[in-house]
Write an enzyme that holds these catalytic residues in place. Structure first.
Site, PDB file in Angstrom:
ATOM      1  N   LYS A   3       0.836  -1.396  -0.034  1.00  0.00           N
ATOM      2  CA  LYS A   3       0.000   0.006   0.053  1.00  0.00           C
ATOM      3  C   LYS A   3       0.888   1.323  -0.025  1.00  0.00           C
ATOM      4  O   LYS A   3       0.298   2.255  -0.382  1.00  0.00           O
ATOM      5  CB  LYS A   3      -0.887   0.073   1.098  1.00  0.00           C
TER       6      LYS A   3
HETATM    7  C1  LIG Z   1      -4.204  -4.783   0.419  1.00  0.00           C
HETATM    8  C2  LIG Z   1      -3.264  -5.863   0.356  1.00  0.00           C
HETATM    9  C3  LIG Z   1      -3.601  -6.756  -0.781  1.00  0.00           C
HETATM   10  C4  LIG Z   1      -4.938  -6.913  -1.388  1.00  0.00           C
HETATM   11  O1  LIG Z   1      -4.692  -5.874  -2.284  1.00  0.00           O
HETATM   12  P1  LIG Z   1      -6.036  -5.390  -3.414  1.00  0.00           P
HETATM   13  O2  LIG Z   1      -5.410  -4.114  -4.046  1.00  0.00           O
HETATM   14  O3  LIG Z   1      -6.888  -4.762  -2.347  1.00  0.00           O
HETATM   15  O4  LIG Z   1      -6.509  -6.495  -4.160  1.00  0.00           O
HETATM   16  C5  LIG Z   1      -2.575  -8.038  -0.830  1.00  0.00           C
HETATM   17  N1  LIG Z   1      -1.709  -8.121   0.154  1.00  0.00           N
HETATM   18  C6  LIG Z   1      -1.400  -7.308   1.011  1.00  0.00           C
HETATM   19  C7  LIG Z   1      -0.346  -7.582   1.947  1.00  0.00           C
HETATM   20  C8  LIG Z   1      -2.122  -6.100   1.068  1.00  0.00           C
HETATM   21  O5  LIG Z   1      -2.016  -5.186   2.015  1.00  0.00           O
END
Ligand SMILES: *Cc1c(COP(=O)(O)O)cnc(C)c1O
Length: 494
Positions: free
Chosen positions: A112
């Site tokens: 993120k």
């Molecule tokens: C948010 C997240 C995901 C999923 O990503 P999306 O864009 O919501 O599909 C996968 N792994 C981790 C560690 C995340 O923080």
């Protein structure tokens, strides 16, 4: 070519990128999508000679066309700096015949950070460009990682406040500790008695409440979103798929033009959607492999064409993927419906009223690029253990879901296309589950366990975890899922 953004649910007039970033969600509840997707105007050979920041500029300039070159380069320079623990920003590791694209070297050690370290800068720039005088209030639901990454991005940023809701019992101990120790007077962190979908639904409701919006405006506030529904999250994520391709080319793992697979551990469908857009921009993609945990609503969707959220919500060792309503799938639905807002709106109405919708055979035909797969809890743990035993490389449970799905896909299809697995979190963020998978778990404090993992993985404990030692808890509010609006009012003094 100017790229505008329009809603997936109505034919309201399209708006500029900076306006879409400020607004977050369209007033009709739809998501903003680009009216067309531009092609990269640099060759991959050129991109291969560039740094991450330079590639970021080449991609983002095409999608965020109302930002000036100076504005964009400034946002990029502020985002991808020494907050990341490696100059490469996104390093790659090869293990067991796949490339792991490590997206977790930012301040909160999850992917993120790739988007949320730049979103605050894009947003403040957008406010300035649009002569927006109101203070921006970021309202965010998190399954664990978005919350901290958004808090880290917006803390102390003048002209903004940020409120984060997380499922009280649905995040890892390190994730929770990261959030509740957040500094900055403009931050507010609240646990809810409910799951991520409850948090996300609550936030969407507050967002689209017009009475609330009016009251906010009177007080000089305006909501925006740091969730992956914001186009300002999606666009920075397209960058690393272009970057990945250029790195593979640079290291002569592929020839220019060879198609590759991307394997993406998926929750809200934002990350994999960015890969889809990267494909539309010209990255040669063979398959996009969508990996789910036991909340396998997306796997079932790709199998049957029916999206059905009426099922039990499972808490898993990959909590950031514990989601039954994948918001960003709506953007794909809109595109495969032939950019038809009325069709999309009808399906989303079914989803909100009945919890289920079914796409047409014609729409299904357009999903050929996608393959769905899932991993059970046992398979996830096994993927961590096997990779470690084979190679010494330690991955987190989200990435392990992707590895399992990839291995299964490879066995079933014999497809040996060069494949990149999006490695979305540091194993230190989910050290309890990782150590259990490795058979080395002990009932000791989180931070001691981090030291043990460090010795096993031969990787230093990341600063994001180190800094939690002795950090003071600043946020202790927990509320019911029906009290979210009241909490927002309290924090903003409405
Ligand atoms: C948010 C997240 C995901 C999923 O990503 P999306 O864009 O919501 O599909 C996968 N792994 C981790 C560690 C995340 O923080």
């Amino acid at each position: 070519m100017e790229i505008l953004y329009r809603s997936t649910r109505s034919d309201a007039a399209p708006i500029k990128a900076s306006q879409a970033i400020l607004q977050g969600l369209s007033e009709d509840g739809g998501l903003f999508v680009p009216t067309s997707v531009p092609k990269l105007d640099r060759s991959f050979a050129e991109l291969a000679r560039m740094s991450y920041q330079e590639v970021a500029y080449e991609v983002m300039k095409l999608m965020l066309t109302d930002y000036t070159e100076e504005e964009l380069r400034d946002c990029i320079a502020r985002a991808y700096d020494s907050k990341f623990d490696t100059e490469e920003i996104v390093p790659f590791a090869e293990a067991d015949g796949a490339y792991y694209m490590e997206l977790f070297h930012g301040p909160t050690i999850a992917f993120k950070d790739m988007a949320l370290s730049i979103l605050p800068h894009l947003m403040i720039t957008a406010a300035r460009k649009n002569h927006e005088e109101k203070e921006i209030v970021i309202l965010t639901a998190t399954s664990g990682d978005t919350g901290k990454a958004a808090l880290a991005g917006f803390a102390g940023v003048e002209g903004t406040k940020i409120i984060v809701f997380y499922p009280k019992n649905g995040v890892s101990p390190i994730q929770e500790r990261q959030m509740v120790t957040q500094q900055g007077d403009n931050t507010c962190v609240i646990g809810i008695h409910g799951n991520f979908d409850d948090a996300q639904t609550g936030v969407k409701k507050i967002f689209t409440d017009s009475a609330m919006k009016e009251e906010m405006a009177k007080k000089g506030y305006q909501f925006s979103s740091a969730n992956s529904i914001n186009i300002g999250r999606l666009v920075p994520q397209i960058v690393y798929y272009c970057y990945a391709y250029s790195r593979l080319l640079k290291e002569e793992r592929i020839a220019d033009g060879d198609a590759v697979n991307f394997v993406v551990p998926t929750g809200n469908f934002g990350n994999i959607l960015a890969a889809y857009y990267a494909g539309l921009m010209g990255v040669p993609v063979h398959r996009l492999i969508c990996a789910s945990n036991s909340n396998k609503v997306l796997y079932d969707f790709f199998q049957t064409g029916e999206y059905d959220r009426n099922r039990e919500f499972m808490l898993t060792s990959s909590p950031s993927m514990d989601i039954l309503i994948s918001s960003n799938l709506e953007r794909l639905i809109y595109h495969i419906a032939g950019d038809d807002a009325a069709k999309d709106a009808a399906l989303m109405k079914d989803l909100s009223e009945k919890g289920v919708y079914e796409i047409t055979p014609q729409m299904r035909e357009k999903l050929g690029l996608f393959v769905g797969g899932y991993a059970t809890e046992e398979e996830t743990a096994q993927a961590i253990r096997e990779l470690y035993e084979d190679t010494g490389y330690v991955i987190d449970p989200h990435t392990a879901v992707a590895r399992h799905v990839y291995e299964t896909y490879r066995k079933d299809t014999k497809d040996e296309t060069v494949s990149v697995i999006a490695s979305t979190a540091s194993p230190f963020k989910f050290e309890g589950s990782v150590m259990k998978a490795l058979g080395k778990y002990e009932e000791i404090p989180d931070l001691d366990l981090a030291d043990r993992l460090s010795a096993i993985a031969d990787v230093a404990v990341p600063e994001a975890v180190e800094s939690l030692r002795g950090a003071q808890v600043r946020h202790t509010t927990v509320c019911g899922k029906d009290e979210m609006e009241a909490q927002v009012r309290r924090f903003l003094g409405l």
